[in-house]
Structure formats: structure tokens, C-alpha cells
Enzyme design. Structure first.
Site, PDB file in Angstrom:
ATOM      1  N   ARG A  32      -3.760  -2.136 -13.388  1.00 40.19           N
ATOM      2  CA  ARG A  32      -3.460  -1.269 -12.236  1.00 40.19           C
ATOM      3  C   ARG A  32      -2.318  -0.289 -12.504  1.00 40.19           C
ATOM      4  O   ARG A  32      -2.268   0.786 -11.915  1.00 40.19           O
ATOM      5  CB  ARG A  32      -3.129  -2.134 -11.029  1.00 40.19           C
ATOM      6  CG  ARG A  32      -4.340  -2.923 -10.557  1.00 40.19           C
ATOM      7  CD  ARG A  32      -4.164  -3.281  -9.127  1.00 40.19           C
ATOM      8  NE  ARG A  32      -5.313  -3.976  -8.605  1.00 40.19           N
ATOM      9  CZ  ARG A  32      -5.368  -4.506  -7.385  1.00 40.19           C
ATOM     10  NH1 ARG A  32      -4.340  -4.402  -6.598  1.00 40.19           N
ATOM     11  NH2 ARG A  32      -6.442  -5.110  -6.963  1.00 40.19           N
ATOM     12  N   ASP A 141       3.986   1.427   6.946  1.00 40.70           N
ATOM     13  CA  ASP A 141       3.500   0.870   5.674  1.00 40.70           C
ATOM     14  C   ASP A 141       4.432   1.345   4.560  1.00 40.70           C
ATOM     15  O   ASP A 141       5.143   2.337   4.706  1.00 40.70           O
ATOM     16  CB  ASP A 141       2.071   1.345   5.388  1.00 40.70           C
ATOM     17  CG  ASP A 141       1.345   0.415   4.423  1.00 40.70           C
ATOM     18  OD1 ASP A 141       0.546  -0.424   4.880  1.00 40.70           O
ATOM     19  OD2 ASP A 141       1.597   0.495   3.193  1.00 40.70           O
TER      20      ASP A 141
HETATM   21  C1  SAM Z   1      -4.460  -5.538   3.236  1.00 43.43           C
HETATM   22  S1  SAM Z   1      -3.527  -4.260   4.030  1.00 43.43           S
HETATM   23  C2  SAM Z   1      -3.592  -4.856   5.714  1.00 43.43           C
HETATM   24  C3  SAM Z   1      -3.900  -3.762   6.704  1.00 43.43           C
HETATM   25  C4  SAM Z   1      -4.044  -4.239   8.164  1.00 43.43           C
HETATM   26  N1  SAM Z   1      -2.826  -4.872   8.613  1.00 43.43           N
HETATM   27  C5  SAM Z   1      -5.230  -5.152   8.342  1.00 43.43           C
HETATM   28  O1  SAM Z   1      -5.040  -6.370   8.450  1.00 43.43           O
HETATM   29  O2  SAM Z   1      -6.362  -4.677   8.347  1.00 43.43           O
HETATM   30  C6  SAM Z   1      -1.848  -4.680   3.511  1.00 43.43           C
HETATM   31  C7  SAM Z   1      -0.882  -3.500   3.660  1.00 43.43           C
HETATM   32  O3  SAM Z   1       0.461  -4.026   3.559  1.00 43.43           O
HETATM   33  C8  SAM Z   1       1.264  -3.053   2.931  1.00 43.43           C
HETATM   34  N2  SAM Z   1       2.487  -3.679   2.406  1.00 43.43           N
HETATM   35  C9  SAM Z   1       2.609  -4.554   1.378  1.00 43.43           C
HETATM   36  N3  SAM Z   1       3.893  -4.860   1.166  1.00 43.43           N
HETATM   37  C10 SAM Z   1       4.616  -4.177   2.086  1.00 43.43           C
HETATM   38  C11 SAM Z   1       6.011  -4.085   2.372  1.00 43.43           C
HETATM   39  N4  SAM Z   1       6.934  -4.748   1.655  1.00 43.43           N
HETATM   40  N5  SAM Z   1       6.393  -3.281   3.386  1.00 43.43           N
HETATM   41  C12 SAM Z   1       5.475  -2.609   4.119  1.00 43.43           C
HETATM   42  N6  SAM Z   1       4.144  -2.639   3.890  1.00 43.43           N
HETATM   43  C13 SAM Z   1       3.716  -3.427   2.882  1.00 43.43           C
HETATM   44  C14 SAM Z   1       0.348  -2.499   1.834  1.00 43.43           C
HETATM   45  O4  SAM Z   1       0.766  -1.214   1.406  1.00 43.43           O
HETATM   46  C15 SAM Z   1      -1.027  -2.485   2.536  1.00 43.43           C
HETATM   47  O5  SAM Z   1      -1.345  -1.221   3.059  1.00 43.43           O
END
Ligand code: SAM
Length: 278
Positions: A32, A141
Site C-alpha cells: 500500500r 475524518d
Molecule cells: C471503514 S471507514 C468507516 C466509515 C463509516 N464510519 C462507516 O462505518 O461506514 C473508517 C474511517 O476511519 C478513518 N480513520 C482511521 N483512523 C482515524 C483517526 N485516527 N482519526 C480520524 N479518522 C480515522 C479512516 O480514514 C476511514 O475513512
């Protein structure tokens, strides 16, 4: 990548955003991150680690590295039983509780490309209980790329795979073969960049009635989860609700929240009578 470089990169990512890349995921990390090396014309991961540590643009590059390492999978109306609990059981409580000041604030923490935040807005709108209220749904995010998509509010058919056909017509206008969220829902939602582990930035987030943080902390280890839960506790009003993804639970994590058994789902609540900082 040699084992030492892997450890350095893993620790850097973990310290920055709480995401723990396990030892058996080294090859995933390599695959990645490789496009990021190519983007900088670097030939090995040691040089990339050096760039992430010392380059003046290191913070922006860390965001891009984290973006490459995380999953942004999401879609409208994900986890319907939980959304039913929100609209049929929590919104009536909040409509009554907040009636004196007519304000409702919901946070979609880790909102990815915005589907969750717009879904929440649609449920609030359809409840018919908050007309004329000051309603705000905040989506945040760590990835700026997904936030740009969220602000554009335009989606392909796969984002609507769990949306009923009659709802598609109600919530979206067709733009070619894509779907744009209608303005009355967009007006309820705003998006911002926030790393949930950055306590300083998080100070700007106001107090919330409900926090959705679904499918985000699954990538964190226990200390990182606890830091984020502490943040959420401080950002919820007394009696405010925390909704996690269906595979996530606070068991053995936090005694600060109480488990509430609703008809449609289990949710967490910041106990009533608990003052901020307690
Ligand atoms: C799998 S998506 C979930 C989206 C939505 N909450 C859902 O359940 O459909 C996870 C998101 O968490 C964000 N994320 C991961 N670590 C994070 C952090 N430390 N702070 C903010 N966002 C974070 C990622 O960028 C990603 O867009």
C-alpha cells in the site's frame, strides 16, 4: 523492507493515528505504501521513513501514508437495525430533552466519504421532529481525500446498495449515472479534518448529543481506543449516546459509559448526572 524499517514505520503510523499494523501485515504495508515511494522517486522504505520523520512536508505525507493504509469502506444506510434504534428510539428522546433550546448536534467520527453523515441527516429530517431547530451533523475524518468526496456529495451506485429505491428518489438527484445528495440534507451536514488522536485539534469540537464512531476503532489497539473513548466522553453531553459498529464493544474498555438496551440495538450512554471531566 527490512524488519527494523518496518518497526520504525509501524511505530510512526501508530503514534500518529492509533492504527496498529500487525507484524503479519508487513506485506500489506509494503504494497500500500509503495505508490507513495514512487510519487517521491524513492527506491527504498528506509528513505521513505527518513522523509516521514524529517521532511518539512512530513505531516501531509503522513496523512497520505495513513490514507493508503486504512479502509474507507462505507455506504448509505449501513447497519439498519442500529439506524432504526437511532431514529425510532433515540431521536424521540432527544426531541423532548432538547426542546427548550431546540438544538441537536450529531458527530459522525471517522465519516469516510460522508455516506454515514448524510444518512443521519436523512433520518433526522424524516423524523419530522426537528423542523426549525438548529440541527448540525458533523462529519470528520483523518483523510482529506475522502472528505473532498464527502463535500462533493456525489456518489456511484455502489454507495446506494442498501438504499431502498423509493429512498433513492427522495434523497438524491440523478447526475448522469451518479447520485447527488439533495440540498435540504446537505444543508444539515458539514465536514472537517480531524485526527481522533490529536487532542489539541479535538478541542475545537463542540459538545454532542450523539456520536457515531462505527468501524473506525477496529484498527486501533487498546491504549489508542481508550484515548478516543476519553475524548468522546468529554465531548458528549450528560445522557448523550455513543454508537459503535456492530462488531465493536466497550466490554473491558471503559467504565465511563453505561450500556443501554434499546428495542432495536444496544448503545452506550454517558451517564446522566456525570459532570464533564468526571
Ligand atoms: C471503514 S471507514 C468507516 C466509515 C463509516 N464510519 C462507516 O462505518 O461506514 C473508517 C474511517 O476511519 C478513518 N480513520 C482511521 N483512523 C482515524 C483517526 N485516527 N482519526 C480520524 N479518522 C480515522 C479512516 O480514514 C476511514 O475513512
Amino acid at each position: 523492507m527490512d524488519a527494523e524499517t518496518f518497526r520504525h514505520l509501524r511505530d510512526l503510523v501508530y503514534d500518529y493515528c492509533g492504527i496498529l499494523v500487525r507484524d503479519d501485515m508487513q506485506y500489506v504495508m509494503e504494497r500500500r505504501l509503495w505508490p507513495r515511494l514512487e510519487a517521491h522517486g524513492l527506491r527504498d522504505f528506509g528513505a521513505y521513513h527518513h522523509l516521514l520523520r524529517f521532511d518539512p512536508g512530513r505531516k501531509a505525507e503522513l496523512d497520505l501514508a495513513v490514507e493508503a493504509l486504512t479502509t474507507h469502506e462505507t455506504y448509505f444506510f449501513r447497519e439498519p437495525h442500529q439506524l432504526r434504534a437511532f431514529s425510532e428510539e433515540l431521536l424521540p428522546v432527544l426531541a423532548e430533552r432538547n426542546a427548550p433550546w431546540r438544538r441537536l448536534r450529531i458527530w459522525s467520527a471517522g465519516c469516510s466519504s460522508g455516506e454515514e453523515a448524510y444518512t443521519i441527516a436523512a433520518l433526522i429530517h424524516d423524523s419530522g421532529r426537528f423542523e426549525g431547530w438548529d440541527v448540525e451533523v458533523f462529519g470528520t475524518d483523518i483523510s482529506r481525500r475522502v472528505l473532498a468526496t464527502a463535500r462533493q456529495a456525489e456518489y456511484g451506485p455502489s454507495a446506494l446498495r442498501a438504499t431502498a429505491p423509493e429512498d433513492t428518489a427522495r434523497y438524491f438527484e440523478a447526475v448522469g449515472n451518479r447520485f447527488r445528495v439533495k440540498p435540504h440534507l446537505r444543508a444539515l451536514v458539514s465536514f472537517g479534518h480531524l485526527n481522533l488522536l490529536d487532542a489539541e485539534m479535538a478541542q475545537l469540537v463542540p459538545r454532542m448529543d450523539v456520536i457515531f464512531c462505527r468501524n473506525v476503532m477496529i484498527y486501533f489497539d487498546t491504549p489508542a481506543r481508550n484515548r478516543v473513548l476519553q475524548l468522546f466522553h468529554g465531548k458528549l453531553v450528560e445522557g448523550g449516546y455513543l454508537l459503535l459498529g456492530h462488531s465493536e464493544s466497550l466490554i473491558s474498555l471503559s467504565a465511563d459509559f453505561e450500556l443501554v438496551h434499546l428495542r432495536n440495538d444496544l448503545v452506550y450512554r454517558r451517564p446522566l448526572g456525570q459532570k464533564v471531566g468526571e
